[in-house]
Design a protein around this motif. Structure first.
Motif, PDB file in Angstrom:
ATOM      1  N   UNK A 165     -19.788  24.406   7.637  1.00 19.82           N
ATOM      2  CA  UNK A 165     -20.539  25.429   7.532  1.00 19.82           C
ATOM      3  C   UNK A 165     -20.614  26.462   6.388  1.00 19.82           C
ATOM      4  N   UNK A 166     -21.344  26.700   5.493  1.00 17.57           N
ATOM      5  CA  UNK A 166     -21.288  27.356   4.325  1.00 17.57           C
ATOM      6  C   UNK A 166     -19.301  28.641   4.459  1.00 17.57           C
ATOM      7  N   UNK A 167     -19.224  29.466   4.976  1.00 15.63           N
ATOM      8  CA  UNK A 167     -18.235  29.824   5.599  1.00 15.63           C
ATOM      9  C   UNK A 167     -16.775  29.220   5.162  1.00 15.63           C
ATOM     10  N   UNK A 168     -17.164  27.545   6.092  1.00 18.21           N
ATOM     11  CA  UNK A 168     -15.672  27.261   5.808  1.00 18.21           C
ATOM     12  C   UNK A 168     -15.819  26.405   4.345  1.00 18.21           C
ATOM     13  N   UNK A 439       0.417  25.238  16.331  1.00 19.37           N
ATOM     14  CA  UNK A 439      -0.725  25.662  14.710  1.00 19.37           C
ATOM     15  C   UNK A 439      -1.618  24.596  14.481  1.00 19.37           C
ATOM     16  N   UNK A 440      -1.366  23.548  14.519  1.00 16.14           N
ATOM     17  CA  UNK A 440      -1.990  22.663  14.141  1.00 16.14           C
ATOM     18  C   UNK A 440      -3.366  21.903  15.835  1.00 16.14           C
ATOM     19  N   UNK A 441      -2.349  21.872  17.006  1.00 19.77           N
ATOM     20  CA  UNK A 441      -2.861  20.644  17.734  1.00 19.77           C
ATOM     21  C   UNK A 441      -4.583  21.332  18.007  1.00 19.77           C
ATOM     22  N   UNK A 442      -4.950  22.405  17.961  1.00 21.40           N
ATOM     23  CA  UNK A 442      -6.462  22.636  18.467  1.00 21.40           C
ATOM     24  C   UNK A 442      -7.236  21.605  17.221  1.00 21.40           C
ATOM     25  N   UNK A 443      -6.829  21.438  15.544  1.00 25.71           N
ATOM     26  CA  UNK A 443      -7.313  20.854  14.812  1.00 25.71           C
ATOM     27  C   UNK A 443      -8.050  19.566  15.049  1.00 25.71           C
ATOM     28  N   UNK A 444      -7.074  18.432  15.629  1.00 20.87           N
ATOM     29  CA  UNK A 444      -6.543  17.175  16.052  1.00 20.87           C
ATOM     30  C   UNK A 444      -8.084  16.803  16.667  1.00 20.87           C
ATOM     31  N   UNK A 445      -9.341  15.671  15.976  1.00 18.24           N
ATOM     32  CA  UNK A 445      -9.887  15.205  16.084  1.00 18.24           C
ATOM     33  C   UNK A 445     -10.136  13.726  16.936  1.00 18.24           C
ATOM     34  N   UNK A 446     -10.233  13.966  18.669  1.00 21.50           N
ATOM     35  CA  UNK A 446     -10.501  12.604  18.381  1.00 21.50           C
ATOM     36  C   UNK A 446      -9.002  12.345  19.122  1.00 21.50           C
ATOM     37  N   UNK A 447      -8.267  13.225  19.390  1.00 19.81           N
ATOM     38  CA  UNK A 447      -7.165  12.356  20.073  1.00 19.81           C
ATOM     39  C   UNK A 447      -5.963  11.999  19.472  1.00 19.81           C
ATOM     40  N   UNK A 448      -6.401  11.207  17.932  1.00 24.82           N
ATOM     41  CA  UNK A 448      -5.253  10.846  17.005  1.00 24.82           C
ATOM     42  C   UNK A 448      -5.722  10.836  15.815  1.00 24.82           C
ATOM     43  N   UNK A 449      -6.717  11.950  15.106  1.00 27.51           N
ATOM     44  CA  UNK A 449      -6.469  12.468  14.187  1.00 27.51           C
ATOM     45  C   UNK A 449      -7.109  14.155  13.912  1.00 27.51           C
ATOM     46  N   UNK A 450      -6.625  14.417  12.728  1.00 30.48           N
ATOM     47  CA  UNK A 450      -6.147  15.446  11.975  1.00 30.48           C
ATOM     48  C   UNK A 450      -6.907  15.297  10.425  1.00 30.48           C
ATOM     49  N   UNK A 456      -8.131  27.065   5.295  1.00 27.78           N
ATOM     50  CA  UNK A 456      -8.453  27.739   6.560  1.00 27.78           C
ATOM     51  C   UNK A 456      -7.089  26.684   7.520  1.00 27.78           C
ATOM     52  N   UNK A 457      -6.552  25.416   6.731  1.00 27.50           N
ATOM     53  CA  UNK A 457      -5.158  25.438   7.436  1.00 27.50           C
ATOM     54  C   UNK A 457      -4.526  25.778   6.155  1.00 27.50           C
ATOM     55  N   UNK A 458      -2.941  26.149   5.956  1.00 27.17           N
ATOM     56  CA  UNK A 458      -2.301  26.097   4.966  1.00 27.17           C
ATOM     57  C   UNK A 458      -1.194  24.937   4.016  1.00 27.17           C
ATOM     58  N   UNK A 459      -2.501  24.079   3.676  1.00 25.56           N
ATOM     59  CA  UNK A 459      -2.166  23.159   3.379  1.00 25.56           C
ATOM     60  C   UNK A 459      -3.206  22.409   2.109  1.00 25.56           C
TER      61      UNK A 459
END
Length: 475
Positions: A165-168, A439-450, A456-459
């Motif tokens: 979305x626009x905010x991100x 801090x990053x676990x909620x950002x995991x996609x389909x269990x095996x991807x990020x 949004x992240x410090x990176x």
């Protein structure tokens, strides 16, 4: 006495090499700063800031110039265009430089470069800009406004708009333009994070821990990084946190045979080699505790083979290997897009950090956003799939393939993963939650991807996928 070197003249030369001759900003700026390292820190900082800032804000700068110049930016002579661009950057973003000085120095530079007939034009445009900056009106349509205000080509924003979305999107754009400390990784084969922090602070460096990994720091307040004794001794390496997470997600086991197919300059390969060394030492101690003769059960020590396309890139890897003192890694020249039958089924772990559009690191390499194109991305996706097809063949049954890019683009990331799983059903995504900090676990996609997102992240913007070949499925 007249100075033999003029910082603005250096900036002009660098900008022309980048914008007119297609050179990469981070490479040419690095070389120029090395050439003029005898300049005072303040002068080198000015060269860096004006060069990077002009590139970073170039769409906005051109938009502003087109409001005040009868000759549009695209029609200007390259030298005049570059002089005006860097001057507008100073007028808008550098309060420390008086407007009068900016205008006068730009006129002098135009004259020195043989454009004395245009000194009145340069002076008039810049004085008009200085008076009218606060009255510039930006586009009304949101994506157009973001494109101009943050100097990002609109097609990139449209690409992101299909997923975020626009905010991100605005968070990412805003983060790209923030000045950030340098991120470093403590080389654990040479010492502890605590020892490194103490050494750096003794050299006058400001050191702050990174929240994602205990051996990562953010540093600032130094002059020449390469002159720090801690760097020369191989106690740390410069590496973004997102790149460090590749090795965390790879998590090589003791004795693993590893191939990094696109390794230069070697940061990820060296990090994996370090983790492998520590795993091998731990296993050796366990075996010695369990075996009176200290025999490690005949198991070989792990090894990383770091590959890249050219001898120049391979030599860069070798230099970093020598500096960090790791002995379980070697560098070889090999084209990742060409199958290597001799390596079939030989690796417990394959790292495939592949060439990409770089849309996640345009804060560090601002010219990438101008060099990228939709057609170019399509070509990159084809190359990525070609390399993945080669790389998967090297993975043993039960082994791991880690795929990563430094971009924010589904076509180069999740779409490639889905394509890969369709083409090679003997692979499946392997859960990475426990390999990441909380801090990053909620950002995991389909269990095996990020997918890491700037702001949004410090990176940096970065994508990582862990793919496992099923046991009993030969390559």
């Amino acid at each position: 006495m007249t100075k033999s070197v003029n910082e603005r003249e250096i900036v002009l030369a660098v900008l022309l090499e980048i914008t007119e001759n297609g050179q990469f900003s981070h490479i040419i700026l690095r070389d120029v700063l090395a050439k003029y390292q005898y300049l005072e820190k303040r002068e080198r900082a000015f060269i860096t800031r004006v060069t990077e800032g002009t590139l970073e804000h170039m769409i906005e700068i051109d938009y502003i110039l087109d409001q005040f110049s009868k000759t549009k930016v695209k029609k200007m002579k390259p030298v005049i265009r570059a002089i005006l661009r860097s001057a507008v950057y100073q007028l808008k973003y550098m309060d420390s430089v008086p407007d009068r000085a900016v205008c006068n120095e730009a006129v002098k530079l135009a004259v020195r470069k043989g454009f004395s007939g245009l000194k009145g034009y340069v002076n008039g445009v810049l004085r008009s800009v200085a008076r009218g900056l606060d009255s510039v009106e930006y586009p009304k349509e949101k994506m157009e406004e973001l494109s101009v205000r943050y100097s990002c080509p609109k097609w990139i924003l449209d690409l992101w708009g299909g997923t975020y979305d626009t905010e991100v999107i605005e968070k990412m754009l805003n983060d790209f333009q923030k000045e950030k400390p340098v991120t470093i990784r403590c080389c654990l084969n040479r010492g502890t994070p605590e020892e490194l922090k103490e050494r750096l602070e003794a050299e006058g460096v400001t050191v702050a821990p990174h929240p994602y990994l205990p051996y990562a720091f953010q540093i600032s307040g130094y002059d020449h990084l390469s002159e720090l004794a801690a760097f020369q001794e191989g106690l740390f390496t410069v590496q973004d946190i997102s790149s460090m997470l590749v090795a965390e997600i790879a998590s090589p086991k003791a004795g693993a045979q590893v191939i990094d197919v696109c390794a230069a300059p070697g940061g990820k390969a060296l990090h994996v080699a370090e983790k492998l060394l520590l795993a091998d030492k731990k296993r050796l101690h366990e075996d010695m505790d369990g075996n009176a003769d200290g025999n490690a059960g005949g198991r070989a020590d792990g090894h990383v083979e770091a590959r890249d396309l050219t001898e120049a890139k391979v030599e860069l890897i070798r230099e970093n290997i020598e500096r960090t003192g790791l002995t379980n890694i070697s560098a070889v020249c090999r084209d990742a897009s060409v199958p290597d039958p001799e390596s079939a089924g030989s690796a417990d772990l394959v790292i495939a950090d592949l060439p990409c559009s770089g849309l996640g690191v345009i804060g560090k390499k601002p010219d990438l956003k101008y060099k990228a194109s939709p057609d170019g991305i399509d070509s990159l996706v084809g190359l990525q799939r070609k390399i993945l097809a080669c790389a998967q063949a090297y993975v043993k049954p039960g082994g791991i393939l880690v795929y990563s890019t430094c971009t924010v683009n589904p076509a180069e990331n999740m779409d490639n993963v889905h394509w890969f799983l369709e083409q090679y059903p003997e692979f499946s995504l392997d859960d990475i939650h426990e390999r990441l900090c909380p801090e990053l676990r909620d950002s995991v996609i389909e269990n095996g991807c990020i997918q890491l997102l700037p702001g949004v992240h410090k990176s940096d913007g970065f994508f990582i996928a862990r793919l496992a070949r099923k046991a009993g499925c030969p390559s």
